[in-house]
Every structure is written in C-alpha cells, then in structure tokens.
Design a protein around this motif. Structure first.
Motif, PDB file in Angstrom:
ATOM      1  N   LEU A  37       0.848  -1.192   0.000  1.00  0.00           N
ATOM      2  CA  LEU A  37       0.000   0.000   0.000  1.00  0.00           C
ATOM      3  C   LEU A  37       0.878   1.235   0.000  1.00  0.00           C
ATOM      4  N   ASP A  38       0.507   2.223  -0.823  1.00  0.00           N
ATOM      5  CA  ASP A  38       1.267   3.469  -0.847  1.00  0.00           C
ATOM      6  C   ASP A  38       0.356   4.595  -1.313  1.00  0.00           C
ATOM      7  N   VAL A  39       0.767   5.818  -0.979  1.00  0.00           N
ATOM      8  CA  VAL A  39       0.002   7.018  -1.332  1.00  0.00           C
ATOM      9  C   VAL A  39       0.942   8.019  -1.972  1.00  0.00           C
ATOM     10  N   ALA A  40       0.498   8.620  -3.077  1.00  0.00           N
ATOM     11  CA  ALA A  40       1.240   9.715  -3.717  1.00  0.00           C
ATOM     12  C   ALA A  40       0.482  11.014  -3.462  1.00  0.00           C
ATOM     13  N   TYR A  41       1.235  12.052  -3.114  1.00  0.00           N
ATOM     14  CA  TYR A  41       0.656  13.357  -2.788  1.00  0.00           C
ATOM     15  C   TYR A  41       0.879  14.338  -3.933  1.00  0.00           C
ATOM     16  N   ALA A  42      -0.132  15.122  -4.239  1.00  0.00           N
ATOM     17  CA  ALA A  42       0.010  16.181  -5.237  1.00  0.00           C
ATOM     18  C   ALA A  42       0.648  17.403  -4.582  1.00  0.00           C
ATOM     19  N   ALA A  43       1.590  18.000  -5.270  1.00  0.00           N
ATOM     20  CA  ALA A  43       2.231  19.215  -4.756  1.00  0.00           C
ATOM     21  C   ALA A  43       1.246  20.377  -4.793  1.00  0.00           C
ATOM     22  N   GLY A  44       1.174  21.097  -3.691  1.00  0.00           N
ATOM     23  CA  GLY A  44       0.354  22.301  -3.660  1.00  0.00           C
ATOM     24  C   GLY A  44      -1.126  22.081  -3.491  1.00  0.00           C
ATOM     25  N   SER A  45      -1.548  20.849  -3.205  1.00  0.00           N
ATOM     26  CA  SER A  45      -2.972  20.596  -2.966  1.00  0.00           C
ATOM     27  C   SER A  45      -3.112  19.418  -2.019  1.00  0.00           C
ATOM     28  N   GLU A  46      -4.349  19.110  -1.635  1.00  0.00           N
ATOM     29  CA  GLU A  46      -4.606  17.983  -0.734  1.00  0.00           C
ATOM     30  C   GLU A  46      -4.940  16.704  -1.500  1.00  0.00           C
ATOM     31  N   GLU A  71      -8.695  13.023  -0.796  1.00  0.00           N
ATOM     32  CA  GLU A  71      -8.089  14.238  -0.261  1.00  0.00           C
ATOM     33  C   GLU A  71      -7.538  13.962   1.127  1.00  0.00           C
ATOM     34  N   ALA A  72      -6.350  14.496   1.384  1.00  0.00           N
ATOM     35  CA  ALA A  72      -5.738  14.383   2.709  1.00  0.00           C
ATOM     36  C   ALA A  72      -6.214  15.564   3.543  1.00  0.00           C
ATOM     37  N   THR A  73      -7.273  15.366   4.294  1.00  0.00           N
ATOM     38  CA  THR A  73      -7.905  16.472   5.010  1.00  0.00           C
ATOM     39  C   THR A  73      -7.266  16.749   6.365  1.00  0.00           C
ATOM     40  N   PHE A  74      -6.559  15.761   6.916  1.00  0.00           N
ATOM     41  CA  PHE A  74      -5.930  15.956   8.218  1.00  0.00           C
ATOM     42  C   PHE A  74      -4.588  16.660   8.021  1.00  0.00           C
ATOM     43  N   PRO A  75      -4.168  17.525   8.944  1.00  0.00           N
ATOM     44  CA  PRO A  75      -2.919  18.267   8.756  1.00  0.00           C
ATOM     45  C   PRO A  75      -1.689  17.357   8.740  1.00  0.00           C
ATOM     46  N   TYR A  76      -0.607  17.866   8.165  1.00  0.00           N
ATOM     47  CA  TYR A  76       0.658  17.146   8.068  1.00  0.00           C
ATOM     48  C   TYR A  76       1.372  17.239   9.404  1.00  0.00           C
ATOM     49  N   VAL A  77       1.296  16.167  10.191  1.00  0.00           N
ATOM     50  CA  VAL A  77       1.917  16.127  11.515  1.00  0.00           C
ATOM     51  C   VAL A  77       2.688  14.815  11.641  1.00  0.00           C
ATOM     52  N   PRO A  78       3.997  14.859  11.912  1.00  0.00           N
ATOM     53  CA  PRO A  78       4.753  13.619  12.092  1.00  0.00           C
ATOM     54  C   PRO A  78       4.116  12.717  13.141  1.00  0.00           C
ATOM     55  N   GLY A  79       4.045  11.432  12.830  1.00  0.00           N
ATOM     56  CA  GLY A  79       3.427  10.474  13.738  1.00  0.00           C
ATOM     57  C   GLY A  79       1.939  10.307  13.543  1.00  0.00           C
ATOM     58  N   LEU A  80       1.343  11.170  12.712  1.00  0.00           N
ATOM     59  CA  LEU A  80      -0.108  11.119  12.485  1.00  0.00           C
ATOM     60  C   LEU A  80      -0.452  10.972  11.001  1.00  0.00           C
ATOM     61  N   PHE A  81       0.517  10.473  10.209  1.00  0.00           N
ATOM     62  CA  PHE A  81       0.280  10.351   8.774  1.00  0.00           C
ATOM     63  C   PHE A  81      -0.892   9.429   8.452  1.00  0.00           C
ATOM     64  N   ALA A  82      -1.171   8.467   9.323  1.00  0.00           N
ATOM     65  CA  ALA A  82      -2.258   7.525   9.053  1.00  0.00           C
ATOM     66  C   ALA A  82      -3.577   8.250   8.802  1.00  0.00           C
ATOM     67  N   PHE A  83      -3.790   9.352   9.497  1.00  0.00           N
ATOM     68  CA  PHE A  83      -5.061  10.059   9.345  1.00  0.00           C
ATOM     69  C   PHE A  83      -5.154  10.806   8.012  1.00  0.00           C
ATOM     70  N   ARG A  84      -4.019  11.028   7.363  1.00  0.00           N
ATOM     71  CA  ARG A  84      -4.028  11.607   6.022  1.00  0.00           C
ATOM     72  C   ARG A  84      -4.220  10.537   4.952  1.00  0.00           C
ATOM     73  N   GLU A  85      -3.703   9.339   5.214  1.00  0.00           N
ATOM     74  CA  GLU A  85      -3.614   8.324   4.168  1.00  0.00           C
ATOM     75  C   GLU A  85      -4.674   7.231   4.266  1.00  0.00           C
ATOM     76  N   LEU A  86      -5.093   6.891   5.476  1.00  0.00           N
ATOM     77  CA  LEU A  86      -5.945   5.721   5.652  1.00  0.00           C
ATOM     78  C   LEU A  86      -7.262   5.754   4.880  1.00  0.00           C
ATOM     79  N   PRO A  87      -8.004   6.855   4.887  1.00  0.00           N
ATOM     80  CA  PRO A  87      -9.297   6.819   4.208  1.00  0.00           C
ATOM     81  C   PRO A  87      -9.184   6.408   2.734  1.00  0.00           C
TER      82      PRO A  87
END
Length: 221
Positions: A37-46, A71-87
């Motif tokens: 499993l992996d996620v790619a992020y768009a630069a400059g957007s969610e 969309e990665a709606t949760f803020p970028y915080v080390p240790g909390l990446f799961a909340f950006r990627e899991l949904p």
C-alpha cells in the motif's frame, strides 16, 4: 473510519487503539500473497492517489491491484500520517476482488512513539495481518552487518519496537515493525522474501509506482 478533528484527538485515538495490536501471527499463518500500500501526494494541494498491489510472495508477480483518489484532510503532523492516508487506502483496499493474506504498509507499525503507526492502524481497522516497512527510522539502532538478511533491533525508550533489516548486501537497511497479527521474526522473513532484487520489497515498489502513475493521470484530466 473516524478522522479526528484535532491533533490532540488523533493522539488520544492512537493511544486508545494501541492495545488492540496483536503481536503474534495466527496459528498456521503461511501467506502466499502480500499486498503493498502506498500514497502519492500532489504538490500544492490535498489531492492524494492511493494504490494497493497484491503480489505472489514466492514469485514477486503482480496478481491484482486497485487505486483510489481522495483528499488528505488531516494536517501534516509527524506520527499522524495515518489520518491523512488511511481513508483513501481503505477505499482502494475495498476495490480488490481477493482479500489480502498480508498487508505491507509503506510506514511504521510499532516503531512509533505511541506504538501505533500506519501499519498498526491498517491492521486493526481491517483485521488483517500487517507489517510496517519504512525507509527511515523513528527509533535508535546500530547498523546491521553488511550481509543480506542481517538485522539489529530498533529501540525506543528501552522497548524493542522493530528491526533494521539489510535486504541487499552493503545497501542501506530498511526498518521493519509489527503492524498487527504477526511477530517480528516472521515479518522480517516475509519482507526478505519480497525483496529479492532491490532494497525495498516488491510490494512497496509496485504500490509506489502505481500510486504515482494514478496521480499523474488524475492531474492530466
């Protein structure tokens, strides 16, 4: 899944869920496939693109894959990446025809400040055996011997939370930790079986490539 509205709530949720992690493999556990499993992020957007790719452990052959855009709606915080990627990852997982034998996350499991990294969250959320495989450590370690298959412990606050694993001779190690329903020795054995040619396991490589292709295609629309 529930996405907390604040960082404090997210930290509290990880701490509450951490005791749910099972640190042993099911009886007779002998997975024939592994799903990266992996996620790619768009630069400059969610915008994010998630990819899940199932490969044969013995062959490295890609058997099935699925993707999702979100969309990665949760803020970028080390240790909390799961909340950006899991949904978005869970949406992609739901699109597989065959239930994975094993999940291989591009991130940490127990090797996490609250012992509940992405691999743990994935495992507890789905109920599936899961391994965390990360490129950089969140814990202390001594370098393993140069030979393929060499390991040394990852330590955090006196706890052994994972292993530094040398998958190729004289190449930087990767960092393996329990996600859910697996033990560390089995996790390292399976990751080594998936990394016969490159530093990273084939699951991670294939999911990374597919997530990037999916993101580029979405942005081209």
């Amino acid at each position: 899944m529930l996405i907390p509205s604040t960082v404090e709530d997210a930290v509290a949720l990880q701490s509450a869920l951490a005791p749910s992690v099972v640190r042993t493999a099911p009886p007779g556990f002998a997975p024939r496939t592994a799903t990266g499993l992996d996620v790619a992020y768009a630069a400059g957007s969610e915008l994010v693109a998630a990819a899940v790719v199932t490969v044969g452990i013995a062959t490295g052959e890609v058997l099935e894959s699925a993707t999702a855009i979100g969309e990665a709606t949760f803020p970028y915080v080390p240790g909390l990446f799961a909340f950006r990627e899991l949904p978005t990852l869970l949406t992609a997982l739901d699109r597989l025809r065959t239930t994975p034998d094993l999940l291989v996350a591009d991130g940490h499991g127990l090797a996490h400040p609250r012992r509940f990294g992405l691999a743990c969250h994935l495992g507890v959320e789905t109920g599936l055996p899961a391994i965390g495989v990360a490129k950089t450590p969140m814990a202390d370690y001594e370098a393993p011997r140069p030979a393929r298959g060499s390991t040394t412990p990852l330590w955090d606050g006196g706890d052994e939370v994972g292993a530094a694993l040398r998958t190729q001779p004289n190449v930087k190690p990767i960092f393996v930790s329990i996600g859910h329903r697996i033990d560390l020795a089995t996790a390292c054995t399976l990751v080594l079986a998936l990394a016969t040619r490159f530093r990273l396991p084939e699951t991670t490589r294939q999911a990374d490539h597919l997530s990037r292709r999916t993101l580029r295609a979405q942005q081209a629309h």
